[in-house]
Design an enzyme around this catalytic site. Structure first.
Site, PDB file in Angstrom:
ATOM      1  N   GLY A  99       0.811  -1.220   0.000  1.00 30.43           N
ATOM      2  CA  GLY A  99       0.000   0.000   0.000  1.00 30.43           C
ATOM      3  C   GLY A  99       0.843   1.268   0.000  1.00 30.43           C
ATOM      4  O   GLY A  99       2.071   1.223  -0.018  1.00 30.43           O
ATOM      5  N   HIS A 126      -0.802  17.277   3.736  1.00 30.39           N
ATOM      6  CA  HIS A 126      -2.041  17.728   4.373  1.00 30.39           C
ATOM      7  C   HIS A 126      -1.805  19.112   4.981  1.00 30.39           C
ATOM      8  O   HIS A 126      -0.788  19.338   5.654  1.00 30.39           O
ATOM      9  CB  HIS A 126      -2.440  16.786   5.507  1.00 30.39           C
ATOM     10  CG  HIS A 126      -2.978  15.453   5.053  1.00 30.39           C
ATOM     11  ND1 HIS A 126      -3.117  15.096   3.736  1.00 30.39           N
ATOM     12  CD2 HIS A 126      -3.422  14.388   5.771  1.00 30.39           C
ATOM     13  CE1 HIS A 126      -3.622  13.862   3.656  1.00 30.39           C
ATOM     14  NE2 HIS A 126      -3.813  13.416   4.871  1.00 30.39           N
ATOM     15  N   CYS A 174      -3.298  10.995   9.932  1.00 28.62           N
ATOM     16  CA  CYS A 174      -2.360  11.828   9.180  1.00 28.62           C
ATOM     17  C   CYS A 174      -2.691  13.322   9.205  1.00 28.62           C
ATOM     18  O   CYS A 174      -1.844  14.147   8.859  1.00 28.62           O
ATOM     19  CB  CYS A 174      -2.232  11.322   7.751  1.00 28.62           C
ATOM     20  SG  CYS A 174      -3.802  10.954   6.965  1.00 28.62           S
TER      21      CYS A 174
HETATM   22  P1  NAP Z   1      -3.649   1.140   1.090  1.00 31.48           P
HETATM   23  O1  NAP Z   1      -2.821   1.865   0.090  1.00 31.48           O
HETATM   24  O2  NAP Z   1      -5.037   0.790   0.770  1.00 31.48           O
HETATM   25  O3  NAP Z   1      -2.847  -0.213   1.503  1.00 31.48           O
HETATM   26  C1  NAP Z   1      -3.431  -1.233   2.296  1.00 31.48           C
HETATM   27  C2  NAP Z   1      -2.441  -2.368   2.490  1.00 31.48           C
HETATM   28  O4  NAP Z   1      -3.037  -3.377   3.326  1.00 31.48           O
HETATM   29  C3  NAP Z   1      -2.052  -3.081   1.189  1.00 31.48           C
HETATM   30  O5  NAP Z   1      -0.709  -3.512   1.289  1.00 31.48           O
HETATM   31  C4  NAP Z   1      -2.966  -4.311   1.177  1.00 31.48           C
HETATM   32  O6  NAP Z   1      -2.416  -5.412   0.478  1.00 31.48           O
HETATM   33  C5  NAP Z   1      -3.000  -4.647   2.658  1.00 31.48           C
HETATM   34  N1  NAP Z   1      -4.168  -5.461   2.995  1.00 31.48           N
HETATM   35  C6  NAP Z   1      -5.469  -5.205   2.716  1.00 31.48           C
HETATM   36  N2  NAP Z   1      -6.254  -6.200   3.183  1.00 31.48           N
HETATM   37  C7  NAP Z   1      -5.419  -7.101   3.767  1.00 31.48           C
HETATM   38  C8  NAP Z   1      -5.609  -8.347   4.416  1.00 31.48           C
HETATM   39  N3  NAP Z   1      -6.830  -8.886   4.565  1.00 31.48           N
HETATM   40  N4  NAP Z   1      -4.519  -9.019   4.889  1.00 31.48           N
HETATM   41  C9  NAP Z   1      -3.286  -8.516   4.743  1.00 31.48           C
HETATM   42  N5  NAP Z   1      -3.027  -7.311   4.129  1.00 31.48           N
HETATM   43  C10 NAP Z   1      -4.086  -6.631   3.648  1.00 31.48           C
HETATM   44  O7  NAP Z   1      -3.719   1.971   2.473  1.00 31.48           O
HETATM   45  P2  NAP Z   1      -2.656   2.992   3.110  1.00 31.48           P
HETATM   46  O8  NAP Z   1      -2.986   4.382   2.760  1.00 31.48           O
HETATM   47  O9  NAP Z   1      -1.287   2.472   2.843  1.00 31.48           O
HETATM   48  O10 NAP Z   1      -3.019   2.892   4.659  1.00 31.48           O
HETATM   49  C11 NAP Z   1      -2.620   1.793   5.468  1.00 31.48           C
HETATM   50  C12 NAP Z   1      -3.040   2.070   6.905  1.00 31.48           C
HETATM   51  O11 NAP Z   1      -2.392   3.263   7.376  1.00 31.48           O
HETATM   52  C13 NAP Z   1      -4.550   2.318   7.086  1.00 31.48           C
HETATM   53  O12 NAP Z   1      -4.967   1.815   8.338  1.00 31.48           O
HETATM   54  C14 NAP Z   1      -4.650   3.830   7.059  1.00 31.48           C
HETATM   55  O13 NAP Z   1      -5.792   4.328   7.724  1.00 31.48           O
HETATM   56  C15 NAP Z   1      -3.384   4.215   7.801  1.00 31.48           C
HETATM   57  N6  NAP Z   1      -2.836   5.550   7.497  1.00 31.48           N
HETATM   58  C16 NAP Z   1      -2.733   5.990   6.227  1.00 31.48           C
HETATM   59  C17 NAP Z   1      -2.181   7.257   5.980  1.00 31.48           C
HETATM   60  C18 NAP Z   1      -2.018   7.822   4.603  1.00 31.48           C
HETATM   61  O14 NAP Z   1      -1.622   9.007   4.484  1.00 31.48           O
HETATM   62  N7  NAP Z   1      -2.300   7.090   3.533  1.00 31.48           N
HETATM   63  C19 NAP Z   1      -1.744   8.028   7.056  1.00 31.48           C
HETATM   64  C20 NAP Z   1      -1.861   7.534   8.353  1.00 31.48           C
HETATM   65  C21 NAP Z   1      -2.393   6.293   8.550  1.00 31.48           C
HETATM   66  P3  NAP Z   1      -2.896  -5.809  -1.020  1.00 31.48           P
HETATM   67  O15 NAP Z   1      -2.173  -4.857  -1.943  1.00 31.48           O
HETATM   68  O16 NAP Z   1      -2.410  -7.211  -1.173  1.00 31.48           O
HETATM   69  O17 NAP Z   1      -4.384  -5.660  -1.055  1.00 31.48           O
END
Ligand code: NAP
Length: 336
Positions: free
Chosen positions: A16, A236, A147
């Site tokens: 992700g 942000h 974030c």
């Molecule tokens: P993302 O791009 O949607 O990535 C999600 C990741 O989780 C992918 O590697 C996905 O793998 C994996 N995943 C999904 N379902 C799964 C499962 N059942 N078992 C194992 N792995 C699984 O999301 P992201 O933005 O990186 O965010 C990740 C986390 O950080 C979230 O909780 C989000 O709220 C938090 N966060 C994000 C940000 C930001 O700025 N983006 C900031 C702070 C916190 P696949 O590719 O194989 O589906």
């Protein structure tokens, strides 16, 4: 002679947006070695380099990391784990890893508000790390904030010292990468502003109170928040107005950021120009700083306005988890 240990790290949610940023930052950090990667079940056994859609702008994918095979949660053995999982999966998996003695540094919201789990920004509430001593498992869980919360809390923390805050009014402008990849559809966001992000306003209010409070008691702050998703890729922006009980001075506010920078050199970048900070011009892809700008008095001497801005994938996510992991190791004398 001090021998520096290289710490082995597993990354959950490695494909992700946050997982890729963790990989990019750790690949350039000689304190850590990435040894295990986890993504969703259908990818078990596949080579990371073959499945990831590498979109990380900081650097190209390290060939050694590309060669790692994706594994399942049960196979994770690295003592340090960075989790970038969706919250629902984190809720189920992170405690299992902690029960097996692995230490989890989580980006997910699942345990941020748990009473025994630190919601940590080392430069702001490092003492909250002590909460891990109340966790019954041999492995510990430490979380980093939402974030947008992180920039609000960092911008606000020094300013709580200059007067009694009676109300805080917040408006956020949040980039598309904050929603992960692929995130919001281009048809919805290009040329547009969306004045809602599910659960975000609640998270910002509750997390800010926890971070800026005592370990056992959230800070009582009256807060109102409007969030917006905007067509910006990274960064942000958080605009805020602080309403104090008594008059305050702009000089005192500037001085607070200067004082904080004496403790944490370079953490705050205070921009003097009227048109800064801007995500496109001021943040880098490995930016661990908080950009402060537009510091100004309101129309009464007890109102202060400012902007706090930064890289949501670095200080807002991956970099924050890495900083928490380092704080945890330092706390345990980890490099000795
Ligand atoms: P993302 O791009 O949607 O990535 C999600 C990741 O989780 C992918 O590697 C996905 O793998 C994996 N995943 C999904 N379902 C799964 C499962 N059942 N078992 C194992 N792995 C699984 O999301 P992201 O933005 O990186 O965010 C990740 C986390 O950080 C979230 O909780 C989000 O709220 C938090 N966060 C994000 C940000 C930001 O700025 N983006 C900031 C702070 C916190 P696949 O590719 O194989 O589906």
């Amino acid at each position: 002679m001090k021998i520096n240990t290289i710490h082995e790290v597993a990354i959950l949610g490695a494909t992700g947006a946050v997982g890729q940023k963790v990989i990019a930052l750790l690949s350039r950090d000689n304190r850590f070695k990435i040894v295990q990667l986890v993504a969703s079940e259908e990818r078990f056994g596949l080579r990371y380099g073959d499945v990831v859609n590498w979109r990380e702008p900081l650097c190209s994918l390290d060939p050694q990391v590309a060669d790692l095979k994706l594994i399942g949660f049960d196979q994770v053995t690295a003592p340090l784990v960075i989790s970038a999982l969706p919250s629902s999966i984190a809720k189920e998996q992170e405690p299992k890893l902690a029960r097996r003695g692995l230490h989890v540094f989580s980006n997910a919201s699942a345990f941020r508000m748990d009473a025994h789990t630190p919601l940590l920004i080392p430069q702001v509430n490092r003492s909250h790390l002590d909460l891990i001593r109340r966790q019954k498992t041999s492995g510990k869980i430490v979380t980093n904030p939402n974030c947008a919360t992180v920039f609000l809390a960092c911008g606000l923390a020094p300013l709580l010292e200059i007067g009694t805050l009676e109300h805080l009014s917040v408006v956020t402008l949040q980039s598309t990468s904050g929603a992960g990849y692929p995130g919001v559809s281009s048809m919805d966001i290009l040329g547009n502003v969306i004045p809602y992000i599910a659960d975000e306003e609640e998270k910002i209010v509750e997390e800010t109170k926890k971070i800026l409070g005592d370990m056992d008691k959230p800070r009582e702050i009256s807060v109102t928040v409007h969030v917006h998703r905007v067509p910006v890729l990274y960064g942000h922006t958080v605009a805020m107005h602080l309403y104090y009980r008594d008059p305050i001075s702009l000089e005192a506010a500037y001085n607070q950021f200067n004082q904080s920078n004496k403790k944490y050199p370079g953490f705050y970048v205070v921009h003097a120009e009227n048109n800064r900070p801007q995500p496109l011009r001021d943040i880098t892809h490995d930016d661990h700083r908080v950009h402060i700008g537009r510091l100004k008095m309101g129309d009464r001497p007890n109102i202060l306005g400012l902007i706090a801005m930064g890289n949501n994938l670095v200080l807002g996510a991956a970099g924050a988890a890495i900083a928490n992991m380092q704080a945890f190791l330092d706390d345990r004398g980890g490099d000795r």
